[in-house]
Design a protein around this motif. Structure first.
Motif, mmCIF file in Angstrom:
data_model
loop_
_atom_site.group_PDB
_atom_site.id
_atom_site.type_symbol
_atom_site.label_atom_id
_atom_site.label_comp_id
_atom_site.label_asym_id
_atom_site.label_seq_id
_atom_site.Cartn_x
_atom_site.Cartn_y
_atom_site.Cartn_z
ATOM 1 N N ILE A 29 53.176 41.533 39.868
ATOM 2 C CA ILE A 29 51.731 41.756 39.799
ATOM 3 C C ILE A 29 51.053 40.620 39.035
ATOM 4 C CG2 ILE A 29 49.920 43.284 38.908
ATOM 5 C CD1 ILE A 29 51.828 45.640 39.451
ATOM 6 N N GLU A 30 51.675 40.170 37.965
ATOM 7 C CA GLU A 30 51.121 39.075 37.159
ATOM 8 C C GLU A 30 50.892 37.826 38.013
ATOM 9 O OE1 GLU A 30 49.817 37.228 33.596
ATOM 10 O OE2 GLU A 30 50.614 39.259 33.675
ATOM 11 N N HIS A 37 43.005 35.779 41.085
ATOM 12 C CA HIS A 37 41.813 36.177 40.335
ATOM 13 C C HIS A 37 41.755 35.624 38.917
ATOM 14 C CE1 HIS A 37 41.167 38.927 43.651
ATOM 15 N NE2 HIS A 37 42.439 39.273 43.530
ATOM 16 N N ASP A 38 42.730 34.806 38.536
ATOM 17 C CA ASP A 38 42.803 34.250 37.182
ATOM 18 C C ASP A 38 42.774 35.364 36.127
ATOM 19 O OD1 ASP A 38 43.064 32.174 35.336
ATOM 20 O OD2 ASP A 38 40.888 32.002 35.062
ATOM 21 N N LEU A 114 36.994 43.148 38.891
ATOM 22 C CA LEU A 114 37.931 44.267 38.979
ATOM 23 C C LEU A 114 38.006 44.791 40.402
ATOM 24 C CD1 LEU A 114 39.836 46.238 37.490
ATOM 25 C CD2 LEU A 114 37.818 47.641 37.011
ATOM 26 N N ASP A 115 36.867 44.955 41.044
ATOM 27 C CA ASP A 115 36.840 45.428 42.433
ATOM 28 C C ASP A 115 37.554 44.450 43.367
ATOM 29 O OD1 ASP A 115 35.513 47.761 41.801
ATOM 30 O OD2 ASP A 115 33.535 46.991 42.364
ATOM 31 N N PRO A 119 42.623 45.456 45.094
ATOM 32 C CA PRO A 119 43.515 45.411 46.260
ATOM 33 C C PRO A 119 44.723 44.483 46.036
ATOM 34 C CG PRO A 119 41.230 45.165 46.949
ATOM 35 C CD PRO A 119 41.243 45.091 45.457
ATOM 36 N N THR A 120 44.520 43.409 45.307
ATOM 37 C CA THR A 120 45.630 42.497 44.997
ATOM 38 C C THR A 120 46.660 43.208 44.123
ATOM 39 O OG1 THR A 120 44.140 40.593 45.104
ATOM 40 C CG2 THR A 120 46.235 40.282 43.935
#
Length: 154
Positions: A29-30, A37-38, A114-115, A119-120
């Motif tokens: 995830i990281e 998205h940095d 955040l939005d 999904p990522t």
């Protein structure tokens, strides 16, 4: 129990498997959040937790509650809040009823990010679980994670 006790050995092996699963998921995830998205996993988690606050009784979280939710010390959480505030993703303000209290809210820019990142995060979690499910040692833990139900707030 002795150090060679089979029950203790099994418990230790179970803990190692759980730790391995967590580490693999978090790393996967990281990478996805950083690339897309940095954001780090901790930054994403903090934005997510704070975005669920509301006005009214018990609606705003104290820093200790936030720290517990993102599994960091209070000082590390404060530093994380400061970094996100510097990026314009969070804002702090004094509690209107207790001038000693400080609230932290997600800004419009933070909510937008955040939005975009959700999904990522969700896709990376699914990918990491699917990959872990192919490992016979981790597959039982994946099944448990997939069946967990979290309580829905009233």
């Amino acid at each position: 129990m002795t150090a060679t006790d089979p029950a203790l050995t099994a418990l230790s092996q179970g803990w190692c498997a759980l730790s391995l699963l967590h580490g693999r998921i978090e790393a996967h995830i990281e990478r996805a959040l950083q690339a897309g998205h940095d954001l780090s996993v901790r930054e994403y988690s903090l934005l997510d937790v704070l975005s669920r606050q509301h006005d009214g009784d018990g609606g705003h979280l104290q820093m200790k509650q936030v720290a517990d939710a993102v599994v960091l010390s209070q000082s590390a959480t404060t530093r994380l809040v400061s970094r996100l505030e510097d990026r314009g993703l969070l804002e702090r303000y004094l509690c209107p009823t207790d001038r000693r209290g400080i609230y932290t809210n997600v800004t419009a820019a933070g909510l937008t990010l955040l939005d975009q990142a959700r999904p990522t995060n969700d896709a990376a979690l699914r990918e990491a679980l699917d990959e872990a499910a192919r490992n016979p040692e981790l597959a039982p833990l994946v099944r448990v994670v997939e069946t967990l139900k979290t309580p829905v707030p009233a």
